[in-house]
Design a protein around this motif. Structure first.
Motif, PDB file in Angstrom:
ATOM      1  N   LEU A 303       0.641  -1.211  -0.273  1.00 16.97           N
ATOM      2  CA  LEU A 303      -0.039   0.388   0.268  1.00 16.97           C
ATOM      3  C   LEU A 303       0.701   0.902   0.594  1.00 16.97           C
ATOM      4  O   LEU A 303       0.714   1.892  -0.851  1.00 16.97           O
ATOM      5  N   PHE A 304       1.487   1.486   0.447  1.00 18.49           N
ATOM      6  CA  PHE A 304       2.851   2.296   0.563  1.00 18.49           C
ATOM      7  C   PHE A 304       3.397   2.812  -0.847  1.00 18.49           C
ATOM      8  O   PHE A 304       3.271   3.681  -1.238  1.00 18.49           O
ATOM      9  N   LEU A 305       3.952   2.293  -1.578  1.00 20.47           N
ATOM     10  CA  LEU A 305       4.237   1.850  -2.269  1.00 20.47           C
ATOM     11  C   LEU A 305       3.621   2.351  -3.412  1.00 20.47           C
ATOM     12  O   LEU A 305       4.277   2.907  -4.586  1.00 20.47           O
ATOM     13  N   ASP A 306       2.516   1.659  -3.359  1.00 21.07           N
ATOM     14  CA  ASP A 306       1.449   2.043  -4.490  1.00 21.07           C
ATOM     15  C   ASP A 306       1.000   3.335  -4.516  1.00 21.07           C
ATOM     16  O   ASP A 306       1.013   3.889  -5.236  1.00 21.07           O
ATOM     17  N   SER A 538      -7.782  -4.876   0.085  1.00 13.77           N
ATOM     18  CA  SER A 538      -7.669  -5.063  -1.206  1.00 13.77           C
ATOM     19  C   SER A 538      -6.537  -5.612  -1.710  1.00 13.77           C
ATOM     20  O   SER A 538      -5.328  -4.839  -1.073  1.00 13.77           O
ATOM     21  N   PRO A 539      -6.094  -6.439  -3.056  1.00 17.79           N
ATOM     22  CA  PRO A 539      -4.694  -6.519  -3.733  1.00 17.79           C
ATOM     23  C   PRO A 539      -4.512  -5.372  -3.608  1.00 17.79           C
ATOM     24  O   PRO A 539      -4.931  -4.400  -3.894  1.00 17.79           O
ATOM     25  N   SER A 540      -2.827  -5.421  -3.715  1.00 23.21           N
ATOM     26  CA  SER A 540      -2.010  -5.033  -4.245  1.00 23.21           C
ATOM     27  C   SER A 540      -1.220  -4.464  -5.200  1.00 23.21           C
ATOM     28  O   SER A 540      -0.893  -5.575  -5.917  1.00 23.21           O
ATOM     29  N   ALA A 541      -1.070  -3.821  -6.010  1.00 25.92           N
ATOM     30  CA  ALA A 541       0.298  -3.776  -6.976  1.00 25.92           C
ATOM     31  C   ALA A 541       1.410  -4.423  -6.874  1.00 25.92           C
ATOM     32  O   ALA A 541       1.840  -5.280  -7.621  1.00 25.92           O
ATOM     33  N   HIS A 542       2.161  -4.559  -5.632  1.00 23.08           N
ATOM     34  CA  HIS A 542       3.286  -5.352  -5.063  1.00 23.08           C
ATOM     35  C   HIS A 542       2.815  -6.447  -4.303  1.00 23.08           C
ATOM     36  O   HIS A 542       3.724  -7.093  -3.845  1.00 23.08           O
ATOM     37  N   ALA A 543       1.289  -7.167  -3.816  1.00 25.89           N
ATOM     38  CA  ALA A 543       1.099  -7.748  -3.263  1.00 25.89           C
ATOM     39  C   ALA A 543       1.832  -9.344  -4.236  1.00 25.89           C
ATOM     40  O   ALA A 543       1.957 -10.296  -2.973  1.00 25.89           O
ATOM     41  N   PRO A 544       1.635  -9.841  -5.212  1.00 28.54           N
ATOM     42  CA  PRO A 544       2.421 -11.232  -5.897  1.00 28.54           C
ATOM     43  C   PRO A 544       3.845 -10.867  -5.441  1.00 28.54           C
ATOM     44  O   PRO A 544       4.762 -11.967  -5.270  1.00 28.54           O
ATOM     45  N   LEU A 545       4.638  -9.476  -4.710  1.00 25.82           N
ATOM     46  CA  LEU A 545       6.160  -9.645  -5.038  1.00 25.82           C
ATOM     47  C   LEU A 545       6.418 -10.120  -2.612  1.00 25.82           C
ATOM     48  O   LEU A 545       7.497 -10.670  -2.551  1.00 25.82           O
ATOM     49  N   THR A 546       5.143 -10.021  -2.379  1.00 21.84           N
ATOM     50  CA  THR A 546       5.295  -9.948  -0.848  1.00 21.84           C
ATOM     51  C   THR A 546       4.564 -11.089  -0.744  1.00 21.84           C
ATOM     52  O   THR A 546       4.768 -11.197   0.964  1.00 21.84           O
ATOM     53  N   GLN A 547       4.041 -12.330  -0.995  1.00 24.86           N
ATOM     54  CA  GLN A 547       3.485 -12.939  -0.888  1.00 24.86           C
ATOM     55  C   GLN A 547       4.142 -13.807  -0.275  1.00 24.86           C
ATOM     56  O   GLN A 547       5.310 -14.669  -0.908  1.00 24.86           O
TER      57      GLN A 547
END
Length: 557
Positions: A303-306, A538-547
């Motif tokens: 969320l922060f990076l988004d 809600s899913p973040s654009a960075h979620a796949p990177l941090t799962q």
């Protein structure tokens, strides 16, 4: 060498005013006058004679005791030890001149045997100043030592003679430092309360203005805000003193280091904790952080990076969040040490803040000089950042300041690390994320790497630690999802006949409700753990990177 005691008085002739000396008729009485001693000393280097003289003894016994003391001191050196005899003579001559007490015989014997200066009267404060003036090394370390000496050591033990500093003196000093924390806390609270009262006074109106003026004057007279001196700080103060006293031993000024033997409370490193939903709720209700070191979850980082994706420092925050650079290392990174084609960066320099001045220095430790691999997203973020920097260079033309650094101001000047921290806080507060320090992004990078399967040695090398103990004890906090996965895996290692008979096909069944991964459903309906962040789940654009959850978890859900 000759020495003697004699009795004399200070009576004078009534007519001439001259001292009567031995002609005084009252000297026949033992109670009249006082006793004196005189001991001949080894001659000076130029051959001139000298002696030790002292008067004012009330009895012959006391005078004889001091004369024996002087002779015992002279006897510490052998007759053929001209240098030792000269040292003792210099000492006695100085004691007579200053009218100081006779030095202890055993202490003088030890100092003489160790080749120490017998006439030294250096105080602890004088030696600390001398040691600090000759100290070499990192400016940040020298500044820390200077602060410890100025604030804590010289005011409390600076007046002691260096050779007479004892463990008891230091124990009392550090106890006093700890006890002063109560006074500091009370002073800080009083100043904070006065500032709050001042903010409540309206600006308009003559009476209000007069009241505000009086309040400001009262606040100005209060002690400034001061930091509590915790166990870790006291350990650093002792470390400064111990180093200075070790140098004094090397200079043969003392033979014993009392700082090495004073007992202090251990300064433990704070344990990093992850911002779970329960901890966020507690923080929102009380304003208290569960630990000085708090780490965002992968969702928080995403969320922060988004949110900061369009900020000109986005690539810097991204680099710290995923690869764990220190703030000074990121601000000091140069393009010449960055190979985006190979996906590697070499940490070779850092920016260090001393007061407000910024200067370039080598990494914090030898292990800090390291090469780090970059993931593809970080490489792309740095490529976009370089393109924007090239655009800025063209726009500023001749006004552009070429520093060669990856992260700069809009005109190319180097960043001030403190301003980077300030910008970081502004950005995460805009979306109501729980508070962390910029350095805690580094902790988060270690946590993400650990959850992704990296072992402690890999994380140590990524972070540039000189000791794997620091990595293990401070920087790795298991994420709740990873912790749950480990717990489930451990439970499956034990074969259970009952569990097998009751669940013919356990892998085909969904997990019971009470074993589901705790999510937002566990938060009370009337509580919002992240305040302004309505899209926390809600899913973040960075979620796949941090799962970090195991592959089986989505199927179970």
């Amino acid at each position: 060498m000759k020495g003697s005691t004699h009795r004399r008085c200070y009576c004078r002739d009534l007519h001439t005013g001259k001292p009567l000396g031995k002609k005084c008729p009252k000297l026949s009485s033992r109670k009249h006058g006082s006793y004196s001693i005189r001991q001949e000393l080894p001659p000076r280097e130029d051959g001139t004679r000298r002696s030790f003289s002292r008067a004012g003894y009330e009895s012959l016994k006391a005078a004889q005791a001091d004369l024996d003391h002087v002779r015992a001191l002279l006897g510490l050196a052998d007759a053929d030890d001209a240098e030792g005899l000269a040292q003792i003579a210099d000492l006695l001559e100085k004691v007579a001149e200053e009218k100081a007490p006779l030095p202890n015989i055993e202490a003088t014997r030890r100092r003489l045997s160790h080749g120490l200066d017998l006439t030294s009267r250096l105080t602890v404060g004088e030696w600390l100043d001398m040691w600090l003036a000759g100290k070499k090394g990192r400016q940040s370390a020298i500044s820390r030592d200077e602060s410890n000496i100025r604030v804590h050591l010289k005011p409390r033990i600076g007046h002691y003679r260096l050779d007479r500093l004892r463990v008891a003196h230091l124990s009392e000093t550090f106890e006093a430092i700890a006890e002063a924390n109560v006074e500091i806390a009370e002073g800080n609270a009083a100043r904070c309360k006065a500032s709050e009262d001042l903010s409540q006074i309206p600006w308009k109106g003559r009476e209000h203005r007069a009241h505000r003026k009086a309040m400001k004057a009262a606040i100005a007279e209060m002690e400034p805000y001061r930091r509590i001196v915790g166990p870790a700080t006291r350990q650093r103060v002792r470390s400064t003193l111990r180093a200075a006293l070790n140098a004094a031993i090397a200079q043969q000024l003392i033979t014993f280091n009392p700082a090495a033997h004073v007992e202090l409370e251990a300064g433990k490193r704070p344990k990093a904790l992850v911002w779970t939903e329960e901890r966020i709720l507690h923080w929102k209700r009380t304003g208290e952080k569960p630990s000085p070191v708090m780490v965002w979850t992968p969702e928080h980082i995403g969320l922060f990076l988004d949110h900061v994706a369009e900020d000109r420092l986005y690539a810097l925050f991204h680099l710290i969040a995923f690869r764990g650079l220190r703030r000074g290392e990121a601000c000091g990174q140069k393009w010449t040490d960055t190979n985006l084609d190979a996906g590697l960066i070499t940490v070779a320099k850092q920016l260090v803040v001393n007061g407000w001045e910024v200067y370039e220095d080598d990494p914090k430790t030898d292990a800090g000089a390291r090469t780090i691999a970059l993931d593809s997203d970080t490489v792309q973020a740095l490529r976009r950042h370089r393109a924007q920097q090239d655009k800025d260079r063209n726009e500023w033309e001749n006004a552009w300041v070429e520093t060669g650094r990856v992260f700069t101001k809009e005109n190319g000047e180097m960043l001030h690390p403190a301003n980077v921290t300030r910008r970081f806080v502004e950005l995460y507060e805009e979306i109501g994320l729980p508070p962390v320090r910029l350095h805690d992004l580094r902790h988060g990078a270690a946590t993400l790497a650990h959850a992704a399967g990296a072992d402690l040695k890999d994380i140590q090398e990524m972070l540039g630690h000189s000791s794997i103990t620091i990595t293990a004890d401070t920087y790795t906090s298991l994420l709740p999802e990873a912790d749950l996965a480990i717990a489930e895996a451990a439970a499956r290692l034990v074969p259970r006949a009952r569990a097998t008979s009751e669940n013919a096909a356990p892998e085909a069944e969904a997990e019971p409700d009470d074993t589901e991964d705790p999510g937002p459903e566990s938060v009370p309906d009337d509580a919002d753990p992240l305040g302004d962040i309505s899209e926390i789940n809600s899913p973040s654009a960075h979620a796949p990177l941090t799962q970090t959850a195991s592959d089986e978890e989505p199927e179970a859900e």
